[in-house]
Design a protein around this motif. Structure first.
Motif, PDB file in Angstrom:
ATOM      1  N   ARG A  42      48.425  28.677  87.180  1.00  0.00           N
ATOM      2  CA  ARG A  42      48.534  30.133  87.216  1.00  0.00           C
ATOM      3  C   ARG A  42      48.624  30.700  85.795  1.00  0.00           C
ATOM      4  O   ARG A  42      48.004  31.710  85.469  1.00  0.00           O
ATOM      5  CB  ARG A  42      49.757  30.533  88.028  1.00  0.00           C
ATOM      6  N   ARG A  43      49.425  30.020  84.954  1.00  0.00           N
ATOM      7  CA  ARG A  43      49.542  30.476  83.577  1.00  0.00           C
ATOM      8  C   ARG A  43      48.224  30.331  82.828  1.00  0.00           C
ATOM      9  O   ARG A  43      47.860  31.181  82.009  1.00  0.00           O
ATOM     10  CB  ARG A  43      50.643  29.676  82.867  1.00  0.00           C
ATOM     11  N   VAL A  44      47.513  29.241  83.123  1.00  0.00           N
ATOM     12  CA  VAL A  44      46.202  29.050  82.502  1.00  0.00           C
ATOM     13  C   VAL A  44      45.266  30.184  82.916  1.00  0.00           C
ATOM     14  O   VAL A  44      44.533  30.750  82.101  1.00  0.00           O
ATOM     15  CB  VAL A  44      45.621  27.668  82.883  1.00  0.00           C
ATOM     16  N   ASP A  45      45.300  30.507  84.237  1.00  0.00           N
ATOM     17  CA  ASP A  45      44.442  31.603  84.731  1.00  0.00           C
ATOM     18  C   ASP A  45      44.827  32.926  84.085  1.00  0.00           C
ATOM     19  O   ASP A  45      43.957  33.733  83.710  1.00  0.00           O
ATOM     20  CB  ASP A  45      44.565  31.708  86.256  1.00  0.00           C
ATOM     21  N   GLU A  46      46.158  33.124  83.972  1.00  0.00           N
ATOM     22  CA  GLU A  46      46.603  34.372  83.344  1.00  0.00           C
ATOM     23  C   GLU A  46      46.174  34.435  81.888  1.00  0.00           C
ATOM     24  O   GLU A  46      45.743  35.488  81.399  1.00  0.00           O
ATOM     25  CB  GLU A  46      48.120  34.483  83.457  1.00  0.00           C
ATOM     26  N   LEU A  51      42.642  36.381  77.828  1.00  0.00           N
ATOM     27  CA  LEU A  51      41.591  36.124  76.846  1.00  0.00           C
ATOM     28  C   LEU A  51      40.347  36.947  77.151  1.00  0.00           C
ATOM     29  O   LEU A  51      39.739  37.527  76.239  1.00  0.00           O
ATOM     30  CB  LEU A  51      41.263  34.625  76.834  1.00  0.00           C
ATOM     31  N   ASP A  52      39.985  37.001  78.449  1.00  0.00           N
ATOM     32  CA  ASP A  52      38.808  37.806  78.840  1.00  0.00           C
ATOM     33  C   ASP A  52      39.041  39.293  78.544  1.00  0.00           C
ATOM     34  O   ASP A  52      38.154  39.988  78.040  1.00  0.00           O
ATOM     35  CB  ASP A  52      38.503  37.613  80.326  1.00  0.00           C
ATOM     36  N   ASP A  53      40.271  39.748  78.865  1.00  0.00           N
ATOM     37  CA  ASP A  53      40.579  41.147  78.578  1.00  0.00           C
ATOM     38  C   ASP A  53      40.551  41.428  77.081  1.00  0.00           C
ATOM     39  O   ASP A  53      40.065  42.489  76.640  1.00  0.00           O
ATOM     40  CB  ASP A  53      41.969  41.506  79.136  1.00  0.00           C
ATOM     41  N   TYR A  54      41.060  40.477  76.327  1.00  0.00           N
ATOM     42  CA  TYR A  54      41.051  40.632  74.875  1.00  0.00           C
ATOM     43  C   TYR A  54      39.622  40.720  74.347  1.00  0.00           C
ATOM     44  O   TYR A  54      39.310  41.569  73.499  1.00  0.00           O
ATOM     45  CB  TYR A  54      41.796  39.476  74.217  1.00  0.00           C
ATOM     46  N   ARG A  55      38.767  39.830  74.874  1.00  0.00           N
ATOM     47  CA  ARG A  55      37.364  39.852  74.432  1.00  0.00           C
ATOM     48  C   ARG A  55      36.672  41.158  74.830  1.00  0.00           C
ATOM     49  O   ARG A  55      35.872  41.724  74.066  1.00  0.00           O
ATOM     50  CB  ARG A  55      36.621  38.653  75.018  1.00  0.00           C
TER      51      ARG A  55
END
Length: 308
Positions: A42-46, A51-55
């Motif tokens: 779950r933490r990896v997904d978060e 990371l996706d949001d940051y990009r």
């Protein structure tokens, strides 16, 4: 034997209990590890989502940066265009002020020239009257026409109290229509009109009627020109109807003929200002000049009206 069996049984029971707790502990440990693995995933997904949001934010920021730069360029261009417009407006304002000064000087000059021409024309008219020179009278009238061609001039003073017959006689004499050889002239003044006085500007009223008589004489190569003089006491108005048997005027040209320099027939002499001047003078005297659209004759019928 019995004791040995009991001992073995106790040992087996202890071992069974120990195994049970060991298995239970192992399951609990496995569940904890599974939970830890789930939490880790779950933490990896978060983290991946972050990371996706940051990009995405980074990309949007780049786009915003480009848009900002474009906006700055557009703003700079707008500022440059506004500066050019301000410079152009300043140049136009200076040019307009220069044109206005020129216009004012020309207007003042024209007014002075007009006053001079009027003085000369009035002097010529008086001299012509005294000497009976009809040609000189017409020349003086033509000078006066150029001053009376404008439609927005102020009203004329009506300080001459005269008989209607005097106005008619002077207009007939000025045009010489009663002496024309190729056209017959008929003048008919109603009895009440012959006994009526009018307050007007004699010189300008004579000029207005003269233009109508000249126009009828010009376009009537043969036949009759008739002048009918009447009064309407209810309207306190005198009317001078000039009828001819000439070429006539089409209904579409009924108003156009009163425009300056309009000539319906280029084969006749003149500048095309006579009817314009006649109407302008009549209106400045409180009357009017119109083409009678209901006239049934072969030519045309113009009516000059003046207040009594």
């Amino acid at each position: 034997m019995t004791i040995a069996f009991i001992i073995v049984l106790v040992i087996a029971a202890v071992l069974g209990i120990a195994y049970y707790y060991q298995v239970k502990a192992s399951r609990r440990q496995a569940d904890e590890q599974q939970q830890l693995l789930t939490d880790y995933q779950r933490r990896v997904d978060e983290q991946q989502k972050l990371l996706d949001d940051y990009r995405a934010l980074e990309k949007n920021f780049d786009n915003v940066g480009e848009g900002y730069e474009q906006a700055l360029l557009a703003f700079d261009k707008m500022e440059e265009d506004q500066q050019k417009m301000r410079s152009a407006n300043e140049a136009l304002e200076k040019h307009y002020a220069s044109l206005q000064d020129t216009h004012n000087r020309l207007t003042e000059d024209m007014q002075k020239r007009s006053a001079t021409v009027k003085q000369v024309a009035d002097a010529l008219i008086e001299a012509a009257r005294g000497g009976g020179d009809r040609r000189l009278t017409k020349l003086a009238g033509q000078l006066s026409d150029m001053d009376d061609l404008q439609a927005d001039l102020p009203p004329l003073e009506r300080n001459d109290n005269i008989m209607l017959t005097q106005l008619v006689n002077e207009a007939v004499a000025a045009t010489g229509i009663n002496e024309a050889k190729y056209v017959q002239f008929v003048s008919n003044t109603a009895p009440d009109a012959a006994a009526t006085m009018i307050s007007t500007n004699l010189q300008k009223a004579v000029r207005a009627l003269s233009h109508l008589l000249d126009n009828a004489q010009k376009f009537t190569t043969e036949g009759v020109v008739t002048l009918l003089v009447n009064v309407d006491m209810e309207k306190m108005q005198a009317s001078f109807a000039v009828e001819d048997t000439g070429t006539g005027i089409a209904a579409d040209d009924a108003e156009r003929i009163f425009e300056p320099y309009v000539k319906l027939n280029q084969y006749f002499d003149g500048q095309g200002i006579g009817l314009t001047v006649a109407r302008n003078l009549a209106r400045r005297l409180g009357g009017d000049v119109v083409l009678d659209a209901d006239f049934q004759g072969s030519g045309s019928r113009f009516v000059l009206t003046l207040p009594i």
